[in-house]
Design an enzyme around this catalytic site. Structure first.
Site, PDB file in Angstrom:
ATOM      1  N   ALA A 172       5.133   5.074   0.721  1.00 57.10           N
ATOM      2  CA  ALA A 172       4.216   3.926   0.739  1.00 57.10           C
ATOM      3  C   ALA A 172       2.865   4.302   0.145  1.00 57.10           C
ATOM      4  O   ALA A 172       2.248   3.514  -0.592  1.00 57.10           O
ATOM      5  CB  ALA A 172       4.047   3.406   2.159  1.00 57.10           C
ATOM      6  N   ASP A 173       2.371   5.504   0.463  1.00 53.03           N
ATOM      7  CA  ASP A 173       1.101   5.953  -0.099  1.00 53.03           C
ATOM      8  C   ASP A 173       1.189   6.073  -1.622  1.00 53.03           C
ATOM      9  O   ASP A 173       0.246   5.715  -2.344  1.00 53.03           O
ATOM     10  CB  ASP A 173       0.706   7.301   0.500  1.00 53.03           C
ATOM     11  CG  ASP A 173       0.078   7.171   1.867  1.00 53.03           C
ATOM     12  OD1 ASP A 173      -0.784   6.294   2.041  1.00 53.03           O
ATOM     13  OD2 ASP A 173       0.453   7.923   2.772  1.00 53.03           O
ATOM     14  N   SER A 174       2.309   6.602  -2.115  1.00 57.03           N
ATOM     15  CA  SER A 174       2.455   6.776  -3.561  1.00 57.03           C
ATOM     16  C   SER A 174       2.477   5.428  -4.274  1.00 57.03           C
ATOM     17  O   SER A 174       1.827   5.246  -5.313  1.00 57.03           O
ATOM     18  CB  SER A 174       3.741   7.545  -3.864  1.00 57.03           C
ATOM     19  OG  SER A 174       3.697   8.838  -3.297  1.00 57.03           O
ATOM     20  N   GLY A 177      -0.947   4.071  -4.289  1.00 61.68           N
ATOM     21  CA  GLY A 177      -1.792   4.741  -5.272  1.00 61.68           C
ATOM     22  C   GLY A 177      -1.574   4.195  -6.674  1.00 61.68           C
ATOM     23  O   GLY A 177      -2.530   3.943  -7.425  1.00 61.68           O
TER      24      GLY A 177
END
Length: 498
Positions: A172-174, A177
């Protein structure tokens, strides 16, 4: 011969990276990959945790080598006047600022959009948080792990009979980003036309929802394979089967499971009417309710099973006063693979709890019937049932079943007592509770949902487990192993109900 260098697409663009860990810093890294000048701003005493995150080589964290590339680093304490003034001077020369403080933090330091845009009207400010700057969840903490659970990704990943499965990296963070970098470039393109900067409000949960496409809708329309997308029930609302108008109200009350009761709630002279009324109701395949049939040693039970088990609107059978695994097997052989839930209401049932829970693959749960058990044991004080409660909880888990729901709280007016009783039940290991009135439902759900602190702790544990396999200790000294990680994953899966 003179070597010439082709200008990079973003050369001349200045980016201030105020963010920590993954999504925000990754967006800044990607801008740097295409030539932007990226200045990493860290707290003097609390640098970006990604410096020490995960494995390292030659004393340098590998995650930091990934996220810190193409960046020059400085330190500023933005909560102090000197740090604030320095950042405003840098902002006046910057094109982009990326930050991931909790909403309201920059404003508290007099570094909100009003101050930053006053210093530089052409500035693009990208704000990366779990749930965005506005809305009911804006001030809740959260990381990518929670987004992976709440979005439904974990629920549709893994084996059908296994717990929800999280990805082994910051998915999810990737995605967030990547989306942030894209949104920043869009804002810069708009600035080229208008001459004005703007705020990019990026919620980590939103890009992964976009990537999932229509899959979150599978809560209502199950997929053809994989894990079923249904949250664990917390509320089980019992309603008398001989009162169809009350059943209709119960179906609209918002309970996770409605249980039409043909046993204790129905007088002997109304058993046949209750069965017929329930059969008429459950001819509708869209309903999906449970039915508590009459005790298996009564003359009504066989008629209940023969009439109701084939109906498309029945999604589970609750079997009262079960005392042996043979009783469960006999029902399973007649019940078209319907999920069965055995209610243990006698001392003999408690003694055979594990054998009953493991009797047949159709058994999906066991639970206590505390009113009859209390009478059978001659117990007057509520604490006298705690051993039996723990026995059932342990038996359910040993048989690979979900934690059982707590028995009903009989006083529908005593909501304070219900909340206290739920807290005690949760501490014992129950998950959810049976109810006999809709007003009990929100109290039960609130008592059994994880708190923000529990969600944060679970995220910390899961992220630590992603860094390296096996038992390990957290920075605060707590020891975690596979069982602790599994419990944390269950907490995050439960949190996505909210």
């Amino acid at each position: 011969m003179t070597e010439t260098t082709t200008p990079t697409p973003l050369s001349g663009l200045r980016v201030l990276d105020l963010a920590t860990l993954f999504a925000g810093p990754l967006a800044a890294t990607m801008l740097g990959d295409f030539g932007a000048e990226v200045i990493k701003v860290e707290h003097p005493a609390k640098p970006d945790p990604s410096r020490g995150h995960g494995p390292s080589k030659d004393g340098v964290g590998l995650w930091w080598k990934l996220l810190g590339r193409n960046k020059r680093a400085i330190t500023l304490d933005l909560s102090k006047p000197g740090g604030r003034d320095t950042l405003l001077r840098l902002a006046a020369t910057a094109d982009v600022i990326i930050e991931n403080f909790r909403p309201g933090t920059l404003e508290k330091w007099d570094l909100g959009w009003a101050e930053l845009s006053a210093a530089n009207p052409r500035l693009v400010l990208a704000r990366v948080t779990a749930f965005g700057q506005f809305g009911p969840y804006a001030h809740r903490p959260g990381f990518g792990t929670l987004a992976e659970a709440m979005s439904g990704f974990a629920a549709i990943t893994g084996e059908p009979d296994a717990p929800p499965t999280l990805p082994p990296f910051g998915l999810a963070d990737s995605i967030a980003g990547l989306a942030t970098a894209y949104a920043v470039m869009t804002a810069l393109a708009a600035r080229d036309r208008t001459g004005e900067g703007q705020v990019v409000d990026m919620a980590i949960i939103e890009p992964i929802l976009t990537a999932l496409g229509p899959q979150p809708l599978w809560v209502d329309h199950p997929p053809p394979g994989g894990r079923p997308v249904t949250p664990h029930p917390l509320t089980w609302l019992y309603v008398p089967g001989d009162r169809p108008p009350i059943v209709a109200k119960a179906l609209a009350a918002g309970a996770d499971v409605v249980v039409v009761d043909l046993e204790d709630a129905v007088a002997p002279d109304r058993k046949d009417y209750a069965r017929a009324a329930t059969a008429e109701l459950l001819s509708d395949p869209q309903l999906g309710v449970h039915v508590r049939v009459n005790a298996l040693d009564t003359p009504w039970a066989a008629d209940d099973l023969r009439t109701l088990a084939p109906l498309p609107g029945v999604s589970g059978l609750r079997l009262p006063k079960v005392t042996s695994p043979e009783e469960v097997v006999a029902v399973a052989e007649k019940a078209r693979d319907l999920p069965l839930y055995a209610l243990l209401e006698t001392a003999l049932g408690i003694e055979r709890a594990f054998a009953i829970a493991a009797a047949h693959s159709s058994v999906h749960g066991i639970a206590l019937g505390e009113a009859d058990l209390r009478a059978d044991l001659g117990v007057r004080e509520d604490s006298g049932l705690d051993w039996s409660r723990s026995r059932v909880i342990v038996a359910a888990r040993a048989a690979g079943l979900a934690p059982p729901p707590q028995s009903v709280h009989p006083d529908i007016r005593d909501l304070e007592g219900l909340a206290a009783s739920c807290a005690h039940g949760r501490a014992l290991g129950f998950l959810g509770r049976a109810a006999i009135h809709p007003r009990q439902l929100p109290v039960i759900e609130s008592a059994f949902l994880p708190t923000n602190e529990e969600i944060e702790e679970a995220e910390t544990i899961v992220k630590a487990a992603m860094r390296e396999e096996g038992a390990q200790a957290l920075p605060d000294g707590r020891f975690i192993d596979a069982a602790v990680v599994a419990a944390a994953q269950r907490t995050l899966a439960l949190a996505r109900r909210t």
